[in-house]
Design an enzyme around this catalytic site. Structure first.
Site, PDB file in Angstrom:
ATOM      1  N   ASP A  17       2.764 -11.882  -2.523  1.00 37.59           N
ATOM      2  CA  ASP A  17       1.829 -11.291  -3.467  1.00 37.59           C
ATOM      3  C   ASP A  17       2.202 -11.856  -4.842  1.00 37.59           C
ATOM      4  O   ASP A  17       3.289 -12.404  -5.030  1.00 37.59           O
ATOM      5  CB  ASP A  17       1.955  -9.762  -3.441  1.00 37.59           C
ATOM      6  CG  ASP A  17       0.997  -9.089  -4.410  1.00 37.59           C
ATOM      7  OD1 ASP A  17      -0.160  -9.531  -4.519  1.00 37.59           O
ATOM      8  OD2 ASP A  17       1.428  -8.138  -5.085  1.00 37.59           O
ATOM      9  N   ASP A  19       1.072 -10.392  -8.534  1.00 36.04           N
ATOM     10  CA  ASP A  19       1.348  -9.432  -9.609  1.00 36.04           C
ATOM     11  C   ASP A  19       2.436  -8.450  -9.191  1.00 36.04           C
ATOM     12  O   ASP A  19       2.301  -7.738  -8.196  1.00 36.04           O
ATOM     13  CB  ASP A  19       0.072  -8.663  -9.964  1.00 36.04           C
ATOM     14  CG  ASP A  19      -1.050  -9.585 -10.408  1.00 36.04           C
ATOM     15  OD1 ASP A  19      -0.783 -10.491 -11.215  1.00 36.04           O
ATOM     16  OD2 ASP A  19      -2.189  -9.408  -9.946  1.00 36.04           O
ATOM     17  N   ARG A  64     -10.493  -5.526  -6.922  1.00 37.19           N
ATOM     18  CA  ARG A  64     -10.802  -4.768  -8.136  1.00 37.19           C
ATOM     19  C   ARG A  64     -11.840  -3.665  -7.902  1.00 37.19           C
ATOM     20  O   ARG A  64     -11.637  -2.506  -8.267  1.00 37.19           O
ATOM     21  CB  ARG A  64     -11.295  -5.722  -9.214  1.00 37.19           C
ATOM     22  CG  ARG A  64     -11.456  -5.102 -10.581  1.00 37.19           C
ATOM     23  CD  ARG A  64     -12.151  -6.082 -11.514  1.00 37.19           C
ATOM     24  NE  ARG A  64     -11.606  -7.424 -11.374  1.00 37.19           N
ATOM     25  CZ  ARG A  64     -12.340  -8.530 -11.476  1.00 37.19           C
ATOM     26  NH1 ARG A  64     -13.628  -8.447 -11.721  1.00 37.19           N
ATOM     27  NH2 ARG A  64     -11.784  -9.709 -11.351  1.00 37.19           N
ATOM     28  N   SER A 139      -6.271 -10.316  -6.648  1.00 40.69           N
ATOM     29  CA  SER A 139      -6.803 -10.584  -7.974  1.00 40.69           C
ATOM     30  C   SER A 139      -7.660 -11.844  -8.004  1.00 40.69           C
ATOM     31  O   SER A 139      -7.294 -12.880  -7.441  1.00 40.69           O
ATOM     32  CB  SER A 139      -5.655 -10.729  -8.974  1.00 40.69           C
ATOM     33  OG  SER A 139      -6.143 -11.122 -10.244  1.00 40.69           O
ATOM     34  N   ASP A 197       4.825  -5.923  -3.350  1.00 42.87           N
ATOM     35  CA  ASP A 197       5.288  -4.756  -4.105  1.00 42.87           C
ATOM     36  C   ASP A 197       4.349  -3.570  -3.957  1.00 42.87           C
ATOM     37  O   ASP A 197       4.674  -2.468  -4.399  1.00 42.87           O
ATOM     38  CB  ASP A 197       5.442  -5.095  -5.594  1.00 42.87           C
ATOM     39  CG  ASP A 197       4.098  -5.292  -6.277  1.00 42.87           C
ATOM     40  OD1 ASP A 197       3.209  -5.943  -5.686  1.00 42.87           O
ATOM     41  OD2 ASP A 197       3.922  -4.798  -7.400  1.00 42.87           O
TER      42      ASP A 197
END
Length: 246
Positions: A17, A19, A64, A139, A197
């Site tokens: 991942d 971010d 999103r 993202s 995360d």
């Protein structure tokens, strides 16, 4: 922390991942979401405020618009989905999502971003060991973040929100994005490692059949990550460096 950690140099492939794992952009995302949801909930007279706990429960790791819908649903709010081209001021799922994206992009361009030092060290180690690497991020800004952080060239494969939309891949925690990442990298999930995360991301990788799912605890909490499918937990990717690399 977990005592026995895998040697990623032996993995068939590693998919990260972005971010909160490779770059501290999760913090930028969190601030952008806070700004947007504070405004939305206040204007709509919702007394249950948006908090960091909401970010981890409803937004973190998801595409999103799915994050917007999930958060509003937690407040029993249903609004039209709208269209991707909706302007940021539109009171639709897409409009609110686009509003958040504008806030994130403005912060990223104003502040810039650098990778976590431990993450960069691990990428360099794996590159030297010729381990194939990819990024699996919900993202749509992944390309810009990777370029801004100077780490784009580590990854021949990037499955991001743009790819997910084009290929109609379901948002994390569904297995689709991590399954596609392994396919594009040419590795079997059962021989690969995922590094996440987000609770939704750990669940996605586990559902896709990854042999090892490393949870990076940047706030989601070790218990939640383990319950989602993480097989080991670290607080920084520097923990995964072998002793002779430190």
């Amino acid at each position: 922390m977990t005592a026995l950690l895998p040697d990623l140099r032996r993995a068939a492939g590693v998919l990260f991942d972005l971010d909160g794992v490779l770059t501290p952009t999760a913090e930028v995302h969190m601030r952008a979401w806070q700004k947007v949801f504070d405004d939305v909930l206040a204007r709509w007279g919702v007394t249950d405020p948006y908090t960091d706990a909401d970010y981890f429960a409803y937004v973190d790791g998801k595409k999103r618009y799915d994050g917007v819908a999930s958060l509003l649903r937690s407040r029993n709010i249903e609004i039209p989905w709208g269209e991707i081209a909706d302007p940021p001021e539109a009171e639709t799922i897409c409009g609110i999502g686009n509003r958040k994206n504008d806030a994130f992009a403005a912060a990223l361009r104003a502040e810039g971003i650098a990778p976590y030092p431990g993450s960069l060290a691990l990428l360099e180690l794996l590159k030297d060991a010729s381990v194939p690497m990819g990024v699996v991020s919900s993202s749509k800004n992944a390309g810009e973040v990777l370029a801004s952080a100077g780490i784009r060239d580590f990854f021949p494969v990037v499955v991001d929100g743009v790819v997910a939309e084009r290929e109609r891949l379901a948002s994390k925690p569904a297995p689709d994005m991590f399954a596609e990442g392994a396919r594009m990298l040419g590795v079997a999930p059962s021989a690969a490692v995922a590094v996440e995360d987000a609770v939704s991301g750990a669940a996605s990788a586990a559902s896709a059949g990854y042999a090892t799912v490393i949870g990076v605890d940047r706030g989601a909490g070790p218990t939640a990550l383990r319950e989602a499918g993480a097989t080991c937990i670290v607080d920084d990717l520097a923990r995964l460096l072998p002793d002779d690399a430190n």
